[in-house]
Design a protein around this motif. Structure first.
Motif, PDB file in Angstrom:
ATOM      1  N   PRO A  12       0.890  -0.954   0.128  1.00 38.25           N
ATOM      2  CA  PRO A  12       0.090  -0.029  -0.052  1.00 38.25           C
ATOM      3  C   PRO A  12       0.861   1.226  -0.180  1.00 38.25           C
ATOM      4  O   PRO A  12       1.867   1.370   0.562  1.00 38.25           O
ATOM      5  N   ARG A  46      -9.260  -6.702   7.899  1.00 36.27           N
ATOM      6  CA  ARG A  46      -8.955  -6.316   6.805  1.00 36.27           C
ATOM      7  C   ARG A  46      -9.840  -5.429   6.070  1.00 36.27           C
ATOM      8  O   ARG A  46      -9.111  -4.879   4.784  1.00 36.27           O
ATOM      9  N   PRO A  63      -6.319  -0.858   5.381  1.00 40.13           N
ATOM     10  CA  PRO A  63      -5.526  -1.853   4.190  1.00 40.13           C
ATOM     11  C   PRO A  63      -4.055  -2.139   4.503  1.00 40.13           C
ATOM     12  O   PRO A  63      -3.689  -3.185   3.930  1.00 40.13           O
ATOM     13  N   ASP A  93      -2.816  -5.764   4.011  1.00 36.95           N
ATOM     14  CA  ASP A  93      -1.461  -6.578   3.382  1.00 36.95           C
ATOM     15  C   ASP A  93      -0.618  -7.187   4.522  1.00 36.95           C
ATOM     16  O   ASP A  93      -0.272  -8.181   3.889  1.00 36.95           O
TER      17      ASP A  93
END
Length: 136
Positions: free
Chosen positions: A14, A55, A59, A63
């Motif tokens: 991200p 989740r 974000p 990940d």
């Protein structure tokens, strides 16, 4: 892309800077694998629970939770396969040489989980080496 690269290639991290709470939960995702030292297969349950709970809202945690879970699945499969091979080969006295290898895999997993927890707490998306990424 070959099948091997499909399962081992690191996903894109991200790009947004995670907040303090998100970094802390990402650290928990990695360090929760240490539950496996107390509970059998806790190394899988810890990251799985953190990933499933956070989740949808965070974000960075999604990940890092996937990354931790994929690595713990890889470590578990390797240790189980080596353990079975060591047990079978111990009847011909060769398998006893594999038991130290299993211990080294476990020690490496412990060290890498701690490093990943520290990096996640710093806000860096950590990628484990030698991890088969089954969960996308």
């Amino acid at each position: 892309m070959s099948d091997f690269n499909q399962y081992t290639a690191a996903p894109e991290a991200p790009t947004a800077v995670p907040g303090a709470e998100e970094r802390q939960w990402a650290m928990f995702a990695h360090l929760s694998a240490l539950v496996g030292l107390i509970i059998p297969f806790g190394n899988l349950l810890g990251p799985l629970v953190v990933w499933l709970v956070k989740r949808d809202t965070m974000p960075f945690v999604a990940d890092q939770g996937k990354e931790a879970l994929n690595f713990q699945i890889t470590v578990t499969v390797v240790c189980v396969v080596l353990g079975i091979a060591a047990f079978i080969l111990s009847f011909v006295l060769i398998g006893f040489l594999l038991f130290p290898v299993i211990a080294l895999v476990g020690l490496a997993a412990l060290v890498l989980a701690i490093i990943a927890g520290i990096k996640a707490n710093e806000g860096t998306a950590y990628r484990y080496p030698f991890s088969v990424r089954l969960i996308k």
